[in-house]
Design a protein around this motif. Sequence first.
Motif, PDB file in Angstrom:
ATOM      1  N   SER A  43       0.833  -1.210   0.000  1.00 19.84           N
ATOM      2  CA  SER A  43       0.000   0.000   0.000  1.00 19.84           C
ATOM      3  C   SER A  43       0.864   1.255   0.000  1.00 19.84           C
ATOM      4  N   ALA A  44       1.973   1.207   0.754  1.00 22.60           N
ATOM      5  CA  ALA A  44       2.900   2.348   0.752  1.00 22.60           C
ATOM      6  C   ALA A  44       3.545   2.503  -0.623  1.00 22.60           C
ATOM      7  N   ASP A  45       4.012   1.393  -1.210  1.00 24.12           N
ATOM      8  CA  ASP A  45       4.623   1.450  -2.545  1.00 24.12           C
ATOM      9  C   ASP A  45       3.678   2.103  -3.554  1.00 24.12           C
ATOM     10  N   LEU A  46       2.396   1.764  -3.443  1.00 24.51           N
ATOM     11  CA  LEU A  46       1.403   2.216  -4.423  1.00 24.51           C
ATOM     12  C   LEU A  46       0.773   3.553  -4.041  1.00 24.51           C
ATOM     13  N   SER A 112       8.091   3.504   2.244  1.00 24.14           N
ATOM     14  CA  SER A 112       8.402   2.711   1.063  1.00 24.14           C
ATOM     15  C   SER A 112       9.659   3.231   0.372  1.00 24.14           C
ATOM     16  N   LEU A 113      10.194   2.406  -0.521  1.00 20.46           N
ATOM     17  CA  LEU A 113      11.292   2.853  -1.378  1.00 20.46           C
ATOM     18  C   LEU A 113      10.873   4.049  -2.220  1.00 20.46           C
ATOM     19  N   THR A 114       9.547   4.176  -2.435  1.00 23.45           N
ATOM     20  CA  THR A 114       9.025   5.291  -3.235  1.00 23.45           C
ATOM     21  C   THR A 114       8.886   6.567  -2.399  1.00 23.45           C
ATOM     22  N   GLN A 115       9.265   6.470  -1.116  1.00 27.42           N
ATOM     23  CA  GLN A 115       9.149   7.576  -0.143  1.00 27.42           C
ATOM     24  C   GLN A 115       7.709   7.799   0.326  1.00 27.42           C
ATOM     25  N   GLU A 116       6.765   7.012  -0.187  1.00 30.35           N
ATOM     26  CA  GLU A 116       5.401   7.075   0.334  1.00 30.35           C
ATOM     27  C   GLU A 116       5.370   6.374   1.695  1.00 30.35           C
ATOM     28  N   THR A 117       4.413   6.736   2.532  1.00 36.98           N
ATOM     29  CA  THR A 117       4.332   6.128   3.860  1.00 36.98           C
ATOM     30  C   THR A 117       2.928   5.603   4.146  1.00 36.98           C
ATOM     31  N   LEU A 303      16.540  -5.585 -14.411  1.00 30.11           N
ATOM     32  CA  LEU A 303      15.111  -5.255 -14.450  1.00 30.11           C
ATOM     33  C   LEU A 303      14.840  -4.025 -13.582  1.00 30.11           C
ATOM     34  N   PRO A 304      15.470  -2.892 -13.887  1.00 28.66           N
ATOM     35  CA  PRO A 304      15.314  -1.705 -13.032  1.00 28.66           C
ATOM     36  C   PRO A 304      13.841  -1.328 -12.876  1.00 28.66           C
ATOM     37  N   GLY A 305      13.480  -1.005 -11.622  1.00 28.73           N
ATOM     38  CA  GLY A 305      12.090  -0.664 -11.320  1.00 28.73           C
ATOM     39  C   GLY A 305      11.254  -1.836 -10.840  1.00 28.73           C
ATOM     40  N   TRP A 306      11.853  -3.046 -10.821  1.00 23.84           N
ATOM     41  CA  TRP A 306      11.089  -4.249 -10.462  1.00 23.84           C
ATOM     42  C   TRP A 306      10.482  -4.173  -9.060  1.00 23.84           C
ATOM     43  N   ALA A 307      11.177  -3.499  -8.145  1.00 23.94           N
ATOM     44  CA  ALA A 307      10.727  -3.502  -6.745  1.00 23.94           C
ATOM     45  C   ALA A 307       9.352  -2.868  -6.604  1.00 23.94           C
ATOM     46  N   ASN A 308       9.083  -1.832  -7.389  1.00 22.41           N
ATOM     47  CA  ASN A 308       7.772  -1.205  -7.317  1.00 22.41           C
ATOM     48  C   ASN A 308       6.863  -1.607  -8.466  1.00 22.41           C
TER      49      ASN A 308
END
Length: 557
Positions: A43-46, A112-117, A303-308
Amino acid sequence: MDNIILEKGRKIAYFSMEIGLKKEIPTYSGGLGILAGDTIKASADLGLPLIGVTLLNRRGYFMQKLDSAGRQTEHPQEWSPSDFMQPLPAEVTVTIQNRDVKVKAWFYEHQSLTQETVPVLFLDTDVEGNSMEDRQITHSLYGGDRKYRLKQEMILGIGGVRMLKELGYSITKYHMNEGHSSLLALELLHQNNVSVSKVKELCVFTTHTPIESGHDVFSHDLVMELIGQNSDFEILKKYGGEHQLNMTVLGLNLSNYVNGVAKRHREISEKMFPGYKFNSITNGVHSYTWVCSHFRKLYDEYLPGWANEPELLVRVRSIPDSEIWDAHEFAKKDLIDYVNRECGNDMDYDTLTIGFARRITEYKRPTLIFSDLKRLRKVNEAGKIQLIFAGKAHPKDEQGKKFIEMIFRYAEELKSEIKIAYLENYDMDLSLKMVSGVDVWLNNPRKPLEASGTSGMKAAHNGVVNFSVLDGWWIEGCVEGVTGYSIGPRPEVDKSLEQIEMMELDDLYNKLEYIIIPKYYWRKDEWVNLINNSIELIAYYFNSHRMMHRYVTEAYL
């Protein structure tokens, strides 16, 4: 901190008795809690406007100690909440046995890695002013008796809704992860003028178990003692059961969206609860959490970006096979070194290694592979195998504890032929070591008692080959000989339980001896193809990002 507390953007409240976010916060016992943690992380990633609500569990689940005979003892898992989260000033009360129990909350923020929380509220009754008995309500996950459990569920459901309101959150969906939190619907009825249609519109209910004992049931006498014989009691009788309070039935009756956690689980749930319509959203795992460092490095490079965007794992064939194999070998070395350090088993890196790790209980049949030692020895003659086990038995599950002791006895009996290790105190870190370090992930629950299962999904993310009965998620994930191997017949086969178990045993030993061992030892290119298929055809789909996309579009909107 005040800005975060009062932030009004959170619209989805996710209630779970246990949430597993990291090893150091031991507020989980197994699959349900780990899934809840993966839900928070995805949910944080997204960037989903979600907030988690759970109990603090100051003593965790338990620390498992095993003696030389495999006898399990349990010890408190003491930890300090202040090391990871901040106490909030807000306080609410929940009336239990005609006294007001104070409830406070600790605020944890997952980034998240995306900086979302995504924030998580950990509810706590160990509060000044409460009696010693009430202070202990949030001490032990799944500890105590039925009275203790119902008190915990009152704090989670009723206290959780009140805390969200006190903190100023404006919630449009309340997601109950299992029946433990169903009393939130009772509180919502009070907050919405007892409008059942309004409450049903607010509630989403997910069940995770096809086992009768997995659905919490409380006697009306106990409900009257703790909640009182008042309007609440009449509401609970009407919506939770005329003769006893069934928390699943309460959740089903007061939710517009209800789902099981695999397609097969939906079918089983509709048979268990006739008259109710279930949807199905198959579980997934948080890809970044459950990929070991060696494969992370590969995926980052190719595969850059795979984590999100874990669906990018479908392109795994862009990674050279030699590098895939090397990553697996490094992960295997990490595990074998750990086993040899902990158990002194002298396992080696070149032997086909089979892993089995989960909650140890009867229906999961942890000793199935030892059912016919003559056949098992024949398998080992075809090509050497070594076995690694891990898992806790619930403190009150005497049969589960006996299974651990049986595995120790088999290990002793077979020690000159097959190396067998049992790793104590199974947790998130050990799980990652195992799902990435073995060659084959074994799963053989008694059908149809596996609602979904997620450990095999984690294994596939690391290129480990699944070998499982056709139950839960594996019915959807298994393409025989392509994504892994099945054990026994399909669910629709009309045979007795005894006949099915004999078919499963035959299949287990035959596939090990004639298919898996020859492929692993003598057709390495085909084995690497299985590794690639596991990632390409399983990991890209069975992840929590896909799962949360489904919840958003089908349950939350």
